[in-house]
Design an enzyme around this catalytic site. Structure first.
Site, PDB file in Angstrom:
ATOM      1  N   ASP A  14       7.501  48.316   1.629  1.00  0.00           N
ATOM      2  CA  ASP A  14       7.932  49.240   2.682  1.00  0.00           C
ATOM      3  C   ASP A  14       7.172  49.069   3.994  1.00  0.00           C
ATOM      4  O   ASP A  14       6.944  50.038   4.729  1.00  0.00           O
ATOM      5  CB  ASP A  14       7.835  50.701   2.201  1.00  0.00           C
ATOM      6  CG  ASP A  14       8.585  50.926   0.907  1.00  0.00           C
ATOM      7  OD1 ASP A  14       9.632  50.283   0.723  1.00  0.00           O
ATOM      8  OD2 ASP A  14       8.121  51.735   0.078  1.00  0.00           O
ATOM      9  N   LYS A  17       9.876  45.427   6.575  1.00  0.00           N
ATOM     10  CA  LYS A  17      10.400  44.050   6.519  1.00  0.00           C
ATOM     11  C   LYS A  17      11.839  43.969   7.039  1.00  0.00           C
ATOM     12  O   LYS A  17      12.187  43.053   7.782  1.00  0.00           O
ATOM     13  CB  LYS A  17      10.354  43.519   5.069  1.00  0.00           C
ATOM     14  CG  LYS A  17       8.938  43.448   4.502  1.00  0.00           C
ATOM     15  CD  LYS A  17       8.934  43.001   3.059  1.00  0.00           C
ATOM     16  CE  LYS A  17       9.512  44.003   2.089  1.00  0.00           C
ATOM     17  NZ  LYS A  17       8.758  45.238   1.912  1.00  0.00           N
ATOM     18  N   ASN A  39      15.462  46.933  -6.667  1.00  0.00           N
ATOM     19  CA  ASN A  39      14.316  47.847  -6.503  1.00  0.00           C
ATOM     20  C   ASN A  39      13.917  47.933  -5.028  1.00  0.00           C
ATOM     21  O   ASN A  39      13.296  48.896  -4.599  1.00  0.00           O
ATOM     22  CB  ASN A  39      13.119  47.399  -7.361  1.00  0.00           C
ATOM     23  CG  ASN A  39      12.773  45.915  -7.234  1.00  0.00           C
ATOM     24  OD1 ASN A  39      13.524  45.143  -6.655  1.00  0.00           O
ATOM     25  ND2 ASN A  39      11.653  45.519  -7.809  1.00  0.00           N
ATOM     26  N   ALA A  40      14.252  46.897  -4.252  1.00  0.00           N
ATOM     27  CA  ALA A  40      13.911  46.880  -2.830  1.00  0.00           C
ATOM     28  C   ALA A  40      14.787  47.859  -2.046  1.00  0.00           C
ATOM     29  O   ALA A  40      15.911  48.153  -2.443  1.00  0.00           O
ATOM     30  CB  ALA A  40      14.127  45.463  -2.282  1.00  0.00           C
ATOM     31  N   GLY A  41      14.259  48.322  -0.931  1.00  0.00           N
ATOM     32  CA  GLY A  41      15.045  49.155  -0.007  1.00  0.00           C
ATOM     33  C   GLY A  41      14.610  48.804   1.402  1.00  0.00           C
ATOM     34  O   GLY A  41      13.492  49.119   1.803  1.00  0.00           O
ATOM     35  N   HIS A  42      15.466  48.078   2.122  1.00  0.00           N
ATOM     36  CA  HIS A  42      15.102  47.584   3.453  1.00  0.00           C
ATOM     37  C   HIS A  42      15.980  48.263   4.499  1.00  0.00           C
ATOM     38  O   HIS A  42      17.199  48.100   4.505  1.00  0.00           O
ATOM     39  CB  HIS A  42      15.276  46.063   3.499  1.00  0.00           C
ATOM     40  CG  HIS A  42      14.459  45.345   2.464  1.00  0.00           C
ATOM     41  ND1 HIS A  42      14.798  44.128   1.945  1.00  0.00           N
ATOM     42  CD2 HIS A  42      13.311  45.706   1.840  1.00  0.00           C
ATOM     43  CE1 HIS A  42      13.881  43.763   1.050  1.00  0.00           C
ATOM     44  NE2 HIS A  42      12.976  44.704   0.963  1.00  0.00           N
ATOM     45  N   GLN A 225       9.482  43.748  -1.771  1.00  0.00           N
ATOM     46  CA  GLN A 225       8.227  44.368  -2.217  1.00  0.00           C
ATOM     47  C   GLN A 225       7.053  43.951  -1.310  1.00  0.00           C
ATOM     48  O   GLN A 225       7.269  43.683  -0.147  1.00  0.00           O
ATOM     49  CB  GLN A 225       7.928  44.025  -3.691  1.00  0.00           C
ATOM     50  CG  GLN A 225       8.826  44.737  -4.696  1.00  0.00           C
ATOM     51  CD  GLN A 225      10.196  44.131  -4.851  1.00  0.00           C
ATOM     52  OE1 GLN A 225      10.333  42.940  -5.103  1.00  0.00           O
ATOM     53  NE2 GLN A 225      11.228  44.929  -4.714  1.00  0.00           N
ATOM     54  N   THR A 240       5.181  45.110  -9.547  1.00  0.00           N
ATOM     55  CA  THR A 240       6.533  44.813  -9.974  1.00  0.00           C
ATOM     56  C   THR A 240       6.476  43.531 -10.813  1.00  0.00           C
ATOM     57  O   THR A 240       5.389  43.009 -11.054  1.00  0.00           O
ATOM     58  CB  THR A 240       7.502  44.731  -8.766  1.00  0.00           C
ATOM     59  OG1 THR A 240       8.832  44.660  -9.272  1.00  0.00           O
ATOM     60  CG2 THR A 240       7.223  43.529  -7.859  1.00  0.00           C
ATOM     61  N   ARG A 303      11.728  58.933  -3.345  1.00  0.00           N
ATOM     62  CA  ARG A 303      10.440  59.546  -3.703  1.00  0.00           C
ATOM     63  C   ARG A 303       9.532  59.581  -2.473  1.00  0.00           C
ATOM     64  O   ARG A 303       9.560  58.667  -1.649  1.00  0.00           O
ATOM     65  CB  ARG A 303       9.735  58.714  -4.794  1.00  0.00           C
ATOM     66  CG  ARG A 303      10.413  58.787  -6.137  1.00  0.00           C
ATOM     67  CD  ARG A 303       9.687  57.909  -7.148  1.00  0.00           C
ATOM     68  NE  ARG A 303       9.857  56.491  -6.876  1.00  0.00           N
ATOM     69  CZ  ARG A 303       9.289  55.522  -7.579  1.00  0.00           C
ATOM     70  NH1 ARG A 303       8.479  55.823  -8.584  1.00  0.00           N
ATOM     71  NH2 ARG A 303       9.490  54.260  -7.290  1.00  0.00           N
ATOM     72  N   ASP A 333       3.296  52.924  16.407  1.00  0.00           N
ATOM     73  CA  ASP A 333       3.681  54.140  17.131  1.00  0.00           C
ATOM     74  C   ASP A 333       3.380  55.408  16.330  1.00  0.00           C
ATOM     75  O   ASP A 333       3.195  56.480  16.899  1.00  0.00           O
ATOM     76  CB  ASP A 333       5.179  54.101  17.476  1.00  0.00           C
ATOM     77  CG  ASP A 333       6.050  53.877  16.252  1.00  0.00           C
ATOM     78  OD1 ASP A 333       5.946  52.795  15.642  1.00  0.00           O
ATOM     79  OD2 ASP A 333       6.810  54.787  15.875  1.00  0.00           O
TER      80      ASP A 333
END
Ligand code: GDP
Ligand code: IMO
Ligand code: MG
Length: 425
Positions: A14, A17, A39-42, A225, A240, A303, A333
């Site tokens: 997180d 990326k 499992n990734a969240g971009h 990840q 992971t 989460r 920032d």
């Protein structure tokens, strides 16, 4: 000119990326995912709209870019099709520019069920996984019994492999968890149906990448990840199940010496989702402040992310083991307006530093902090390094000193254009 660029997060994921890939994409011809799964969240903000990619390369947002999912990725077809559908609502048809390796291992429903049962069990170590069947699918891959995409097109082989898998998994579900059974015929039917829908996307990724390399095209290998979640070099067992560091070669089918440049991404502070040690974690109002201002909520599971100061000890180590040539510093920032900013530069621990680096066992590490003056003049939205105030520049330069590599990019906001480029790759 660097043509094969690898990009990876240097923390517990997180790092931003997705946003960075989106910024780099205008100069690319191709992008490749090589490890992990959904499992990734971009997160990307495109024309004011938020898009989150899990399995697709983030560069798919750009029409001219050819995208690949390499053999190192574990693929859930349910997740893939729903993501393609969602992406096509915004981007139009992507079928012609997405190729998936026929050597990818599949995530089957029993992988997801076992991952979730283990996590819910009171008797087993909780890792805080995303519950997506990632680790369980990689277990089958390493155990040489994965169902690979190519197997979907040989009905007899597929039936036999699913039969063997269900003999094993259904017995665990029944005997260890008292959980429901999975039916072979239903599962086989689902697999066969999905195989048809998948056909247009399946390709020979190695060959296509070789052709692009022969044509001197620019290719980005997108890590998911973060290095601290690497199965081999991360904070085991709270990691992971894939290799990020050095994973490009095995996860795509190119030579390690093909990579011309590695860009490592770090946030200006640290976050972590799930269980596991986090020496610089903040449990006070500063932690809450970073979480709120940084919008630190998991892009995949929703989460809350645990927050803390930047860990320079770990950053320096991850830069070295990943062979990072240049850093991208994100979310500077979020620190705007703070009076004091801390960076951990060292640990005190009963173990030697060498032992910590070897095992990454950081449970008892007590961080030693350097305190820097903050800045009141915002960095948010800035696009030119010369427009940053002296204290923000001093923070950036301290990170260069601690990590030993130059900060070539600074992200000053979630939008593509909120970016300072200090050195073009
Ligand atoms: P990834 O998994 O590394 O792609 O990162 P995520 O998308 O899970 O989380 C990063 C979050 O920070 C997303 O909500 C981004 O929109 C946001 N973001 C990325 N870069 C910046 C930045 O420089 N400043 C701010 N304020 N937000 C950012
Ligand atoms: P991106 O690509 C943050 C974490 C999970 C858990 C551990 C193992 O968005 O940075 P898994 O489901 O992979 O077996 O879970 O790894 N994790 C991530 N944390 N960002 C991610 O991806 C993650 N992918 C997995 O929270 O602690
Ligand atoms: Mg993420």
């Amino acid at each position: 000119m660097k043509r094969n660029i690898s990009l990876l997060g240097l923390q517990w994921g997180d790092e931003g990326k997705g946003k960075v890939v989106d910024n780099l994409a205008k100069d690319l011809d191709a992008a490749v995912r090589y490890q992990g799964g959904h499992n990734a969240g971009h997160t990307l903000i495109v024309n004011g709209k938020k898009i989150v990619f899990h399995l697709l390369p983030s560069a798919i947002c750009h029409e001219n870019i050819k995208c690949f999912i390499g053999r190192g990725v574990v693929v859930s077809l349910d997740a893939l099709f729903s993501e393609i559908k969602e992406a096509e609502e915004v981007l139009g048809e992507i079928e012609g520019r997405l190729r998936i390796s026929s050597a990818c291992s599949l995530i089957q429903p029993y992988h997801i069920q076992l991952d979730q049962l283990r996590e819910q069990s009171n008797n087993l170590t909780k890792i805080g996984t995303t519950g997506r069947g990632i680790g369980t699918s990689y277990e089958d891959r390493v155990g040489r019994r994965s169902i690979r995409i190519a197997d979907l097109y040989n009905e007899e082989k597929l039936r036999d492999k699913l039969y063997q898998a269900l003999e094993f998994y259904n017995s665990i579900f029944k005997n260890s968890f008292g959980a429901s059974q999975i039916d072979l015929h239903e599962l086989l039917d689902d697999n066969l149906k999905q195989a048809e829908d998948l056909k247009p996307y399946v390709g020979n990724v190695i060959e296509e990448i070789r052709e692009l390399q022969d044509q001197d095209k620019k290719i980005l290998f997108e890590g998911a990840q973060g290095a601290l979640l690497d199965i081999s070099l991360g904070t085991y067992p709270y990691v992971t199940s894939s290799n990020l560091i050095g994973g490009v070669s095995a996860g795509v089918g190119i030579s390690p010496s093909d990579i011309d440049y590695t860009i490592g991404i770090t946030k200006a502070y640290t976050t972590r989702v799930g269980e596991g040690p986090f020496p610089t974690e903040l449990f006070d109002e500063m932690g809450t402040y970073l979480a709120e201002k940084g919008g630190e909520v998991g892009a995949t599971t929703g989460r809350p992310r645990r927050c803390g100061w930047l860990d320079g000890f770990l950053l320096n180590n991850m830069v070295k083991v990943s062979g990072v040539n240049g850093l991208c510093l994100t979310k500077i920032d979020v620190l705007d307006g703070l009076k004091k900013i801390k960076i951990c530069t060292d640990y005190s621990s009963a173990q030697t530093k060498e032992a910590i680096i070897e095992t990454m066992d950081i449970e008892d590490a007590d961080p030693f902090y350097l305190e820097l003056d903050g800045w009141s003049e915002p960095t948010a939205g800035k696009t030119d390094y010369d427009d940053l105030n002296a204290n923000a520049k001093a923070f950036v330069e301290k990170i260069e000193e601690i990590s030993g590599v130059p900060v070539i990019m600074i992200s000053t906001g979630p939008k593509r254009e909120d970016t300072i480029i200090r050195e073009k790759i």
